[in-house]
Design a protein around this motif. Structure first.
Motif, short mmCIF file in Angstrom:
data_model
loop_
_atom_site.label_atom_id
_atom_site.label_comp_id
_atom_site.label_asym_id
_atom_site.label_seq_id
_atom_site.Cartn_x
_atom_site.Cartn_y
_atom_site.Cartn_z
N ASP A 101 -1.45 98.79 -61.60
CA ASP A 101 -0.02 99.11 -61.64
C ASP A 101 0.71 98.08 -60.79
N CYS A 102 1.00 96.94 -61.38
CA CYS A 102 1.45 95.79 -60.60
C CYS A 102 2.65 95.07 -61.20
N LEU A 103 3.25 95.62 -62.23
CA LEU A 103 4.29 94.87 -62.94
C LEU A 103 5.64 95.06 -62.27
N PHE A 104 5.79 94.29 -61.19
CA PHE A 104 6.99 94.30 -60.37
C PHE A 104 7.53 92.88 -60.26
N LEU A 105 8.77 92.78 -59.90
CA LEU A 105 9.38 91.48 -59.65
C LEU A 105 10.06 91.47 -58.28
N ASN A 106 10.23 90.30 -57.72
CA ASN A 106 11.04 90.08 -56.52
C ASN A 106 12.29 89.32 -56.93
N LEU A 107 13.38 89.60 -56.24
CA LEU A 107 14.67 89.01 -56.60
C LEU A 107 15.39 88.56 -55.34
N TRP A 108 15.91 87.34 -55.38
CA TRP A 108 16.68 86.77 -54.27
C TRP A 108 18.03 86.33 -54.81
N THR A 109 19.10 86.63 -54.11
CA THR A 109 20.41 86.22 -54.59
C THR A 109 21.36 85.93 -53.43
N VAL B 67 21.64 79.63 -56.78
CA VAL B 67 21.14 80.27 -57.99
C VAL B 67 20.56 81.62 -57.61
N VAL B 68 20.27 82.42 -58.61
CA VAL B 68 19.56 83.68 -58.42
C VAL B 68 18.12 83.46 -58.84
N CYS B 69 17.17 83.96 -58.08
CA CYS B 69 15.75 83.73 -58.37
C CYS B 69 15.04 85.04 -58.65
N VAL B 70 14.20 85.04 -59.67
CA VAL B 70 13.32 86.17 -59.99
C VAL B 70 11.90 85.64 -60.08
N GLY B 71 10.98 86.25 -59.35
CA GLY B 71 9.57 85.94 -59.46
C GLY B 71 8.83 87.18 -59.91
N ILE B 72 7.87 87.03 -60.82
CA ILE B 72 7.22 88.21 -61.39
C ILE B 72 5.71 88.19 -61.14
N ASN B 73 5.15 89.38 -61.06
CA ASN B 73 3.71 89.55 -61.21
C ASN B 73 3.38 89.65 -62.69
N TYR B 74 2.24 89.11 -63.09
CA TYR B 74 1.73 89.31 -64.44
C TYR B 74 0.23 89.52 -64.36
N ARG B 75 -0.31 90.26 -65.32
CA ARG B 75 -1.72 90.64 -65.25
C ARG B 75 -2.64 89.42 -65.37
N LEU B 76 -3.77 89.51 -64.72
CA LEU B 76 -4.67 88.37 -64.53
C LEU B 76 -6.06 88.65 -65.10
N GLY B 77 -6.79 87.56 -65.36
CA GLY B 77 -8.17 87.68 -65.80
C GLY B 77 -8.30 88.53 -67.05
N ASN B 78 -9.35 89.32 -67.10
CA ASN B 78 -9.60 90.15 -68.27
C ASN B 78 -8.46 91.14 -68.53
N PHE B 79 -7.80 91.59 -67.48
CA PHE B 79 -6.71 92.56 -67.66
C PHE B 79 -5.52 91.92 -68.38
N GLY B 80 -5.36 90.61 -68.22
CA GLY B 80 -4.21 89.95 -68.81
C GLY B 80 -4.49 89.17 -70.07
N TRP B 81 -5.77 88.77 -70.28
CA TRP B 81 -6.03 87.79 -71.34
C TRP B 81 -7.20 88.13 -72.26
N LEU B 82 -7.96 89.17 -71.99
CA LEU B 82 -9.14 89.47 -72.81
C LEU B 82 -8.73 89.80 -74.24
N ALA B 83 -9.40 89.17 -75.21
CA ALA B 83 -9.18 89.43 -76.63
C ALA B 83 -10.53 89.74 -77.28
N VAL B 84 -10.63 90.89 -77.93
CA VAL B 84 -11.88 91.32 -78.54
C VAL B 84 -11.84 91.17 -80.06
N ASP B 85 -10.73 91.58 -80.65
CA ASP B 85 -10.59 91.48 -82.11
C ASP B 85 -9.11 91.49 -82.45
N ASN B 86 -8.82 91.53 -83.74
CA ASN B 86 -7.43 91.43 -84.19
C ASN B 86 -6.72 92.78 -84.29
#
Length: 688
Positions: free
Chosen positions: A223-231, A277-296
């Motif tokens: 449960d990591c899909l958060f962003l940071n924001l600076w303005t 400027v306004v800046c947004v940095g994001i978390n995105y899923r990594l490794g198998n949680f973010g990129w694993l593909a098994v079938d179509n």
């Protein structure tokens, strides 16, 4: 985290004469707010010590004073701070933006019983107290750094966005809203979706990183899909579009297996204060949680790419509440983050969600870098077979259910050969085998910057054995790349330089590997995009001054010390390593407690930020003289006079900007070298 000074401030707010008060809300001030900060990146050593908060709405003197009190501040006083120590430039810039006329005056603290205002020159004027003017409040929030941050209630601000309110805080440079959810926790191996929250959320703490293998420990959360924001700017309830700022959307690197938006080297506070400027940095899923593909049909990959698209949708919907312009979004990434930028350029799902792109050190070329930019079908990927076997799901009738039931830590701690970390052709987020720079398929056509550091691979191959024979050195690298690159040892394009044999061979090896894994196809991308006009403009750069981050460095990546420069003479030769530009781009040198090695690191960082910010504002990295003068950025103005205009790539004579002190522009280098490696400028015409 509240440090000792913050505790004193916190207690003061509890026992002060007004009693316990709630966090200030932007709506209570009933005005757009701008942090007035002339940020030269010198942090605690700056001579630009006069800061303020501009309350832009016109109010009577007493109402202006009340607005400052609602922010936990008072009206700014020329007796306390020197106008010419930074506030002059900050106000001059507001005039440059067209917000105020030359004759505008601003309420400041009274002189005795009289109501007082100042003009753009800092000259005081005694006025009738009922007159309505914008006001300048004090800005007493402290400078934060790697070891100190004050999030006490005095510096909080609450901002409404849709059906939700967020409480963030400010430091000396910006308002910061941390750990803002952009997606509910998705199902494992499911796409993220836009989160539209209700109620009130505290946004003053860093969020968890996405689950990853960090030094052989499973760290983070699914449960990591958060962003940071600076303005630097918060609009009033009624938003004026012309006053909104460009948005910088940041994707961190880490091979798509590690990384976090909480990396202190990529803190956006200095960048947004200097670049406006306004800046947004994001978390995105990594490794198998973010990129694993098994079938179509069941586990189709690109989940991290969906996180990037979802967070861009969040920006489109909500960034205006924080002063950002959703029609001017520049996506910026380093390393694997740059690969994310490239994938977004190739994705129809991201169409219209961003308007410019910057790729720093994008892996592209030989294996294992190839698959970050040349996408395979799901059937061509073999990672998932090893993953299934490792977690005993090979024979499961429902492999997706088996993988979802697997302990998350076990899945995170699989060995590197059992971790997926590449985009795939899934027919949804990616349709083709690569970015269609030759015009044969879809591409998000936006102004783009792309570049690298001169000696990208030095840090990676530095720990490997040294050889005095060039062929033997390349043979060792060939084994790691699973492809034979030894022919380069016999090419006249790669002469071994004079000097110590082992150092000379290492130097030549670094050149070959840097070209083959990042630099050559970065140049080819720019060349083909310019030739086929698939991108409206493209600017190329190469860093020849770098400063490696403390958590990813080696002695190779630091300049030699001398009696004149005991911290390192960056004008002498040293390896300009991968990730060595990040601290300079974000201006975080002193925030990290690092020294300016030769007196030019901070001035150089100023110039880099001014280039990058100009691109975000104008889609052209060349800042205008009028802008630089209004900001008081005369160091950058002088550097641009010395180095000349940074030109967009033209195929007849393609050039890139060498980023160093007194930076020249030169014709594309490494042409013969890239051709010798089978990665020529016309690579994409021949192979894509």
């Amino acid at each position: 985290m509240i440090k000792p000074r913050g505790i004193v401030i916190f207690l003061h707010t509890l026992i002060g004469v007004s009693g316990i008060t709630a966090s200030p809300a932007a709506a209570d001030v009933d005005s757009a707010l701008t942090i007035l900060r002339d940020n030269d990146l010198y942090a605690q050593y700056t001579t630009k010590t006069s800061d303020g908060i501009l309350v832009e709405a016109e109010k009577s003197f007493l109402m202006a004073r009340k607005a400052c009190e609602n922010l936990g501040e008072s009206l700014w006083s020329p007796e306390t701070e020197r106008f010419t120590a930074g506030l002059n430039n900050s106000l001059s810039y507001q005039k440059y933006l067209g917000k105020f006329s030359e004759s505008q005056q601003f309420w400041v603290e009274s002189a005795g019983a009289a109501c007082r205002a100042i003009d753009f020159k800092g000259k005081p004027h005694i006025l009738e107290c009922h007159k309505k003017l914008p006001a300048i409040c004090t800005q007493s929030a402290p400078l934060s750094n790697l070891t100190f941050i004050d999030t006490s209630p005095r510096f909080h601000i609450t901002k409404a966005m849709g059906d939700q309110t967020l409480t963030g805080y400010r430091d000396i440079n910006s308002w910061r809203f941390l750990g803002v959810r952009f997606s509910a926790k998705p199902q494992r191996f499911g796409y993220s979706s836009l989160y539209s929250g209700r109620g009130h959320t505290m946004a003053i703490d860093e969020p968890p990183r996405c689950l990853q293998n960090l030094n052989s420990e499973a760290v983070g959360s699914e449960d990591c899909l958060f962003l940071n924001l600076w303005t630097p700017y918060l609009p009033a309830k009624t938003i004026v579009k012309k006053d909104l700022k460009p948005v910088m959307f940041w994707l961190y690197g880490g091979g798509n297996v590690v990384g976090t938006i909480s990396d202190p080297g990529a803190d956006c506070g200095n960048f947004v204060a200097r670049g406006d400027v306004v800046c947004v940095g994001i978390n995105y899923r990594l490794g198998n949680f973010g990129w694993l593909a098994v079938d179509n049909t069941t586990i189709t990959g690109n989940y991290a790419l969906s996180d990037m698209v979802t967070s861009l949708k969040w920006v489109q919907k909500y960034i205006k509440y924080f002063g950002g312009d959703p029609s001017r979004v520049t996506i910026l990434g380093e390393s694997a983050g740059a690969a994310g930028v490239r994938a977004l350029l190739a994705s129809r799902m991201a169409k219209g969600l961003f308007h410019a792109a910057i790729m720093e050190s994008q892996p592209v070329g030989w294996l294992p870098h190839r698959w970050y930019a040349e996408y395979m079908t799901i059937e061509e990927h073999t990672d998932f077979f090893r993953v299934l076997e490792a977690v005993d799901c090979t024979s499961a009738s429902d492999k997706a259910a088996c993988l979802r039931a697997t302990d998350a830590s076990s899945l995170a701690l699989l060995s590197a050969d059992k971790v997926a970390n590449y985009p795939v052709i899934d027919g949804k987020y990616l349709e083709s085998s690569g970015l269609q720079v030759t015009g044969k398929g879809f591409i998000n056509s936006v102004p783009t910057m792309i570049g690298a550091n001169r000696d990208e691979s030095a840090i990676a191959i530095g720990p490997l054995p040294r050889f005095t024979n060039f062929t033997e050195s390349l043979a060792m690298i060939s084994g790691l790349l699973t492809q034979d690159i030894t022919a380069a040892a016999n090419s006249p394009a790669f002469p071994v330089p004079p000097g110590d044999p082992a150092e000379a061979v290492f130097n030549a090896t670094v050149r070959v590997v840097s070209d083959g894994t990042i630099k050559c196809l970065g140049l080819a991308t720019a060349y083909s995009a310019a030739k086929h006009k698939t991108l409206p403009s493209i600017y190329v750069f190469e860093f020849n001054r770098t400063y490696s981050p403390p958590n990813y460095t080696s002695a190779l990546c630091s300049p030699p010390t001398t009696s004149e420069f005991p911290l390192g003479d960056a004008n002498q030769e040293y390896y300009k390593c991968h990730a060595g530009e990040v601290i300079l781009v974000f201006g975080t040198l002193l925030r990290l407690g690092l020294p300016d090695r030769d007196g030019l690191d901070i001035p150089f960082s100023q110039v880099v930020i001014d280039y990058w910010a100009s691109f975000m504002w104008r889609y052209d990295p060349n800042p205008t003289p009028a802008y630089l003068k209004a900001k008081g950025y005369f160091n950058t103005l002088n550097q641009i006079k010395v180095s000349g205009k940074w030109k967009t790539v033209e195929t007849k004579r393609p050039e890139f900007k060498v980023l160093q002190w007194n930076a020249p522009s030169i014709s594309f280098s490494e042409g013969p070298q890239c051709a010798a490696l089978g990665l020529p400028l016309n690579y994409y015409e021949a192979y894509l």
